[in-house]
Design a protein around this motif. Structure first.
Motif, PDB file in Angstrom:
ATOM      1  N   GLU A  15       0.846  -1.189   0.000  1.00 54.90           N
ATOM      2  CA  GLU A  15       0.000   0.000   0.000  1.00 54.90           C
ATOM      3  C   GLU A  15       0.879   1.236   0.000  1.00 54.90           C
ATOM      4  O   GLU A  15       1.853   1.331   0.747  1.00 54.90           O
ATOM      5  CB  GLU A  15      -0.906  -0.008   1.230  1.00 54.90           C
ATOM      6  N   SER A  16       0.489   2.184  -0.868  1.00 53.12           N
ATOM      7  CA  SER A  16       1.248   3.427  -0.972  1.00 53.12           C
ATOM      8  C   SER A  16       0.283   4.598  -1.061  1.00 53.12           C
ATOM      9  O   SER A  16      -0.919   4.425  -1.293  1.00 53.12           O
ATOM     10  CB  SER A  16       2.124   3.419  -2.223  1.00 53.12           C
ATOM     11  N   ARG A  17       0.858   5.762  -0.884  1.00 49.63           N
ATOM     12  CA  ARG A  17       0.069   6.953  -1.054  1.00 49.63           C
ATOM     13  C   ARG A  17       0.910   8.033  -1.712  1.00 49.63           C
ATOM     14  O   ARG A  17       2.125   8.058  -1.589  1.00 49.63           O
ATOM     15  CB  ARG A  17      -0.514   7.457   0.260  1.00 49.63           C
ATOM     16  N   THR A  18       0.199   8.905  -2.412  1.00 51.08           N
ATOM     17  CA  THR A  18       0.846  10.056  -3.024  1.00 51.08           C
ATOM     18  C   THR A  18       0.194  11.290  -2.435  1.00 51.08           C
ATOM     19  O   THR A  18      -1.028  11.450  -2.484  1.00 51.08           O
ATOM     20  CB  THR A  18       0.646  10.043  -4.555  1.00 51.08           C
ATOM     21  N   LEU A  19       1.014  12.138  -1.855  1.00 48.20           N
ATOM     22  CA  LEU A  19       0.513  13.368  -1.260  1.00 48.20           C
ATOM     23  C   LEU A  19       0.596  14.464  -2.320  1.00 48.20           C
ATOM     24  O   LEU A  19       1.651  14.722  -2.880  1.00 48.20           O
ATOM     25  CB  LEU A  19       1.327  13.754  -0.023  1.00 48.20           C
ATOM     26  N   ILE A  20      -0.549  15.077  -2.598  1.00 49.44           N
ATOM     27  CA  ILE A  20      -0.643  16.094  -3.646  1.00 49.44           C
ATOM     28  C   ILE A  20      -0.915  17.435  -2.987  1.00 49.44           C
ATOM     29  O   ILE A  20      -1.816  17.564  -2.141  1.00 49.44           O
ATOM     30  CB  ILE A  20      -1.753  15.738  -4.649  1.00 49.44           C
ATOM     31  N   ARG A  21      -0.135  18.414  -3.411  1.00 44.88           N
ATOM     32  CA  ARG A  21      -0.331  19.776  -2.920  1.00 44.88           C
ATOM     33  C   ARG A  21      -0.801  20.591  -4.124  1.00 44.88           C
ATOM     34  O   ARG A  21      -0.066  20.787  -5.076  1.00 44.88           O
ATOM     35  CB  ARG A  21       0.967  20.320  -2.371  1.00 44.88           C
ATOM     36  N   ALA A  22      -2.058  21.041  -4.063  1.00 46.70           N
ATOM     37  CA  ALA A  22      -2.663  21.735  -5.188  1.00 46.70           C
ATOM     38  C   ALA A  22      -2.893  23.193  -4.816  1.00 46.70           C
ATOM     39  O   ALA A  22      -3.280  23.508  -3.702  1.00 46.70           O
ATOM     40  CB  ALA A  22      -3.985  21.078  -5.561  1.00 46.70           C
ATOM     41  N   TYR A  23      -2.672  24.049  -5.792  1.00 42.80           N
ATOM     42  CA  TYR A  23      -2.896  25.484  -5.623  1.00 42.80           C
ATOM     43  C   TYR A  23      -4.127  25.880  -6.417  1.00 42.80           C
ATOM     44  O   TYR A  23      -4.339  25.401  -7.526  1.00 42.80           O
ATOM     45  CB  TYR A  23      -1.691  26.275  -6.124  1.00 42.80           C
ATOM     46  N   GLY A  24      -4.921  26.755  -5.869  1.00 50.65           N
ATOM     47  CA  GLY A  24      -6.089  27.229  -6.594  1.00 50.65           C
ATOM     48  C   GLY A  24      -7.248  27.515  -5.661  1.00 50.65           C
ATOM     49  O   GLY A  24      -7.101  27.609  -4.448  1.00 50.65           O
ATOM     50  N   ILE A  25      -8.410  27.629  -6.256  1.00 54.06           N
ATOM     51  CA  ILE A  25      -9.635  27.909  -5.512  1.00 54.06           C
ATOM     52  C   ILE A  25     -10.464  26.638  -5.472  1.00 54.06           C
ATOM     53  O   ILE A  25     -10.656  25.975  -6.491  1.00 54.06           O
ATOM     54  CB  ILE A  25     -10.435  29.040  -6.192  1.00 54.06           C
ATOM     55  N   ARG A  26     -10.964  26.302  -4.320  1.00 60.03           N
ATOM     56  CA  ARG A  26     -11.799  25.121  -4.160  1.00 60.03           C
ATOM     57  C   ARG A  26     -13.259  25.550  -4.129  1.00 60.03           C
ATOM     58  O   ARG A  26     -13.643  26.435  -3.354  1.00 60.03           O
ATOM     59  CB  ARG A  26     -11.446  24.404  -2.870  1.00 60.03           C
ATOM     60  N   LEU A  27     -14.052  24.941  -4.983  1.00 58.15           N
ATOM     61  CA  LEU A  27     -15.481  25.231  -5.036  1.00 58.15           C
ATOM     62  C   LEU A  27     -16.241  24.041  -4.479  1.00 58.15           C
ATOM     63  O   LEU A  27     -16.104  22.920  -4.979  1.00 58.15           O
ATOM     64  CB  LEU A  27     -15.928  25.496  -6.478  1.00 58.15           C
ATOM     65  N   ASP A  28     -17.016  24.274  -3.468  1.00 52.31           N
ATOM     66  CA  ASP A  28     -17.865  23.236  -2.893  1.00 52.31           C
ATOM     67  C   ASP A  28     -19.303  23.519  -3.308  1.00 52.31           C
ATOM     68  O   ASP A  28     -19.807  24.626  -3.084  1.00 52.31           O
ATOM     69  CB  ASP A  28     -17.775  23.210  -1.365  1.00 52.31           C
ATOM     70  N   VAL A  29     -19.953  22.549  -3.894  1.00 55.41           N
ATOM     71  CA  VAL A  29     -21.348  22.681  -4.305  1.00 55.41           C
ATOM     72  C   VAL A  29     -22.177  21.830  -3.359  1.00 55.41           C
ATOM     73  O   VAL A  29     -21.981  20.619  -3.260  1.00 55.41           O
ATOM     74  CB  VAL A  29     -21.547  22.230  -5.765  1.00 55.41           C
ATOM     75  N   ILE A  30     -23.096  22.475  -2.683  1.00 55.68           N
ATOM     76  CA  ILE A  30     -23.949  21.783  -1.721  1.00 55.68           C
ATOM     77  C   ILE A  30     -25.387  21.904  -2.206  1.00 55.68           C
ATOM     78  O   ILE A  30     -25.863  23.000  -2.506  1.00 55.68           O
ATOM     79  CB  ILE A  30     -23.797  22.391  -0.314  1.00 55.68           C
ATOM     80  N   VAL A  31     -26.064  20.786  -2.290  1.00 61.79           N
ATOM     81  CA  VAL A  31     -27.431  20.741  -2.795  1.00 61.79           C
ATOM     82  C   VAL A  31     -28.348  20.258  -1.680  1.00 61.79           C
ATOM     83  O   VAL A  31     -28.071  19.254  -1.033  1.00 61.79           O
ATOM     84  CB  VAL A  31     -27.533  19.802  -4.026  1.00 61.79           C
ATOM     85  N   HIS A  32     -29.435  21.001  -1.481  1.00 58.00           N
ATOM     86  CA  HIS A  32     -30.439  20.618  -0.488  1.00 58.00           C
ATOM     87  C   HIS A  32     -31.757  20.365  -1.204  1.00 58.00           C
ATOM     88  O   HIS A  32     -32.064  20.998  -2.207  1.00 58.00           O
ATOM     89  CB  HIS A  32     -30.642  21.736   0.550  1.00 58.00           C
TER      90      HIS A  32
END
Length: 117
Positions: A15-32
């Motif tokens: 088992e392995s993992r890759t840690l990603i560091r991303a730059y930018g704006i995060r958009l969360d869409v929430i639906v009710h």
């Protein structure tokens, strides 16, 4: 702003993992909302409303009346005009239309002489 997230995977049983560091704006869409049971009646009503707004319903009704019902000959005679072969071959027109252009109350000399502006 930066975000960090990890992707986990297994390769060759390890088992392995890759840690990603991303730059930018995060958009969360929430639906009710709330869900209900599916019923066929409102679905049919919405489909018919959409078809009539586009004009498809008249074509479907014509097709049904011309092809499906038993007495389609009477509908066909009412909907379409029959042109006899004799008139088409001899070239005799079925109807004649005359176009007459009349000017009323024109006081402008350029209009009465037919000169374009």
């Amino acid at each position: 702003m930066f975000l960090r997230f990890a992707k986990y995977y297994s390769k060759d049983g390890k088992e392995s993992r890759t840690l990603i560091r991303a730059y930018g704006i995060r958009l969360d869409v929430i639906v009710h909302g709330h869900a209900g049971k599916f019923t066929i009646i409102p679905t049919i009503i919405n489909m018919v409303t959409a078809m009539t707004s586009v004009g498809i319903c008249s074509m479907i009704c014509d097709w049904v009346l011309l092809n499906v019902i038993d007495k389609n000959k009477g509908y066909h005679q009412k909907k379409f005009d029959e042109v006899s072969e004799e008139n088409v071959e001899t070239g005799i027109p079925m109807t004649t239309t005359e176009l007459t252009i009349t000017t009323y109350g024109s006081t402008h000399s350029d209009l009465s002489e037919g000169v374009a502006l």
